[in-house]
Write a protein that holds these residues in place. Structure first.
Motif, short mmCIF file in Angstrom:
data_model
loop_
_atom_site.label_atom_id
_atom_site.label_comp_id
_atom_site.label_asym_id
_atom_site.label_seq_id
_atom_site.Cartn_x
_atom_site.Cartn_y
_atom_site.Cartn_z
N SER A 3 -25.00 -20.33 -26.29
CA SER A 3 -25.55 -19.51 -27.41
C SER A 3 -24.55 -18.06 -27.48
O SER A 3 -24.32 -17.62 -28.55
N ALA A 4 -24.68 -17.46 -26.35
CA ALA A 4 -23.90 -16.36 -26.33
C ALA A 4 -22.41 -16.40 -26.50
O ALA A 4 -21.67 -15.68 -27.32
N SER A 5 -21.83 -17.75 -26.16
CA SER A 5 -20.41 -17.66 -26.67
C SER A 5 -20.22 -17.97 -28.28
O SER A 5 -19.33 -17.58 -28.87
N ALA A 6 -21.25 -18.64 -28.82
CA ALA A 6 -21.31 -18.69 -30.18
C ALA A 6 -21.25 -17.59 -30.98
O ALA A 6 -20.71 -17.13 -31.82
N ILE A 7 -22.13 -16.58 -30.18
CA ILE A 7 -22.22 -15.23 -31.23
C ILE A 7 -20.98 -14.56 -30.82
O ILE A 7 -20.52 -14.00 -31.82
N THR A 8 -20.27 -14.52 -29.46
CA THR A 8 -19.11 -13.67 -29.16
C THR A 8 -17.89 -14.39 -30.33
O THR A 8 -17.24 -13.65 -31.02
N ALA A 9 -17.84 -15.64 -30.28
CA ALA A 9 -17.00 -16.30 -31.52
C ALA A 9 -17.08 -15.84 -32.84
O ALA A 9 -16.14 -15.63 -33.33
N ALA B 106 -10.91 -27.35 -30.20
CA ALA B 106 -11.33 -26.93 -31.35
C ALA B 106 -10.17 -26.59 -32.17
O ALA B 106 -9.11 -25.98 -31.63
N LYS B 107 -10.18 -27.14 -33.35
CA LYS B 107 -8.84 -26.83 -34.41
C LYS B 107 -8.95 -25.30 -35.06
O LYS B 107 -7.96 -24.99 -35.58
N SER B 108 -10.25 -24.62 -35.17
CA SER B 108 -10.44 -23.43 -35.56
C SER B 108 -11.42 -22.66 -34.97
O SER B 108 -12.30 -23.31 -34.16
N PRO B 109 -11.60 -21.36 -35.32
CA PRO B 109 -12.54 -20.76 -34.75
C PRO B 109 -14.06 -21.34 -35.16
O PRO B 109 -15.28 -21.19 -34.28
N ALA B 110 -14.11 -21.64 -36.43
CA ALA B 110 -15.33 -22.18 -36.97
C ALA B 110 -15.57 -23.51 -36.44
O ALA B 110 -16.66 -23.59 -36.09
N ASP B 111 -14.57 -24.25 -36.03
CA ASP B 111 -14.78 -25.57 -35.34
C ASP B 111 -15.39 -25.26 -33.89
O ASP B 111 -16.26 -26.10 -33.41
N PHE B 112 -14.92 -24.32 -33.27
CA PHE B 112 -15.50 -23.96 -31.89
C PHE B 112 -16.71 -23.62 -32.03
O PHE B 112 -17.65 -24.25 -31.24
N ASN C 24 -15.79 -12.40 -33.29
CA ASN C 24 -14.27 -12.11 -33.26
C ASN C 24 -13.73 -13.07 -34.41
O ASN C 24 -12.49 -12.88 -34.62
N VAL C 25 -14.36 -13.68 -35.13
CA VAL C 25 -13.85 -14.31 -36.35
C VAL C 25 -14.03 -13.24 -37.51
O VAL C 25 -13.03 -13.15 -38.48
N LYS C 26 -15.01 -12.45 -37.43
CA LYS C 26 -15.10 -11.40 -38.52
C LYS C 26 -14.13 -10.27 -38.35
O LYS C 26 -13.29 -9.88 -37.84
#
Length: 81
Positions: free
Chosen positions: A70-76, A17-23, A79-81
């Motif tokens: 799902s858990a990975s998306a929540i954690t990511a 991924a190119k960015s956290p949002a992309d991830f 971490n973005v915020k």
């Protein structure tokens, strides 16, 4: 077959991924594809195409992968915020 292998392909894309949002976006696709795999496996059972005993382990694994994504998306997102 396609939605099952799509989980792996999209996970690989998420790792690049190119960015956290992309991830997060790519991981959410993985989650959706895992859920779709569960759906298709359920249909195979209901249609009588396969015995439930042969498919339930695959459904369980797909559910585990869905939960991990799902858990990975929540954690990511946290971490973005």
């Amino acid at each position: 077959m396609r939605c099952g292998t799509s989980v792996g392909a999209n996970y690989r894309a998420a790792s690049l991924a190119k960015s956290p949002a992309d991830f997060v976006s790519k991981i959410k696709i993985c989650e959706e594809e895992a859920d779709e795999a569960i759906y298709w496996l359920e249909l195979l059972i209901r249609a009588g195409e396969v015995e439930a005993a042969r498919v339930i382990p695959l459904q369980n694994e797909a559910a585990e992968l869905r939960n991990i994504m799902s858990a990975s998306a929540i954690t990511a997102r946290k971490n973005v915020k």
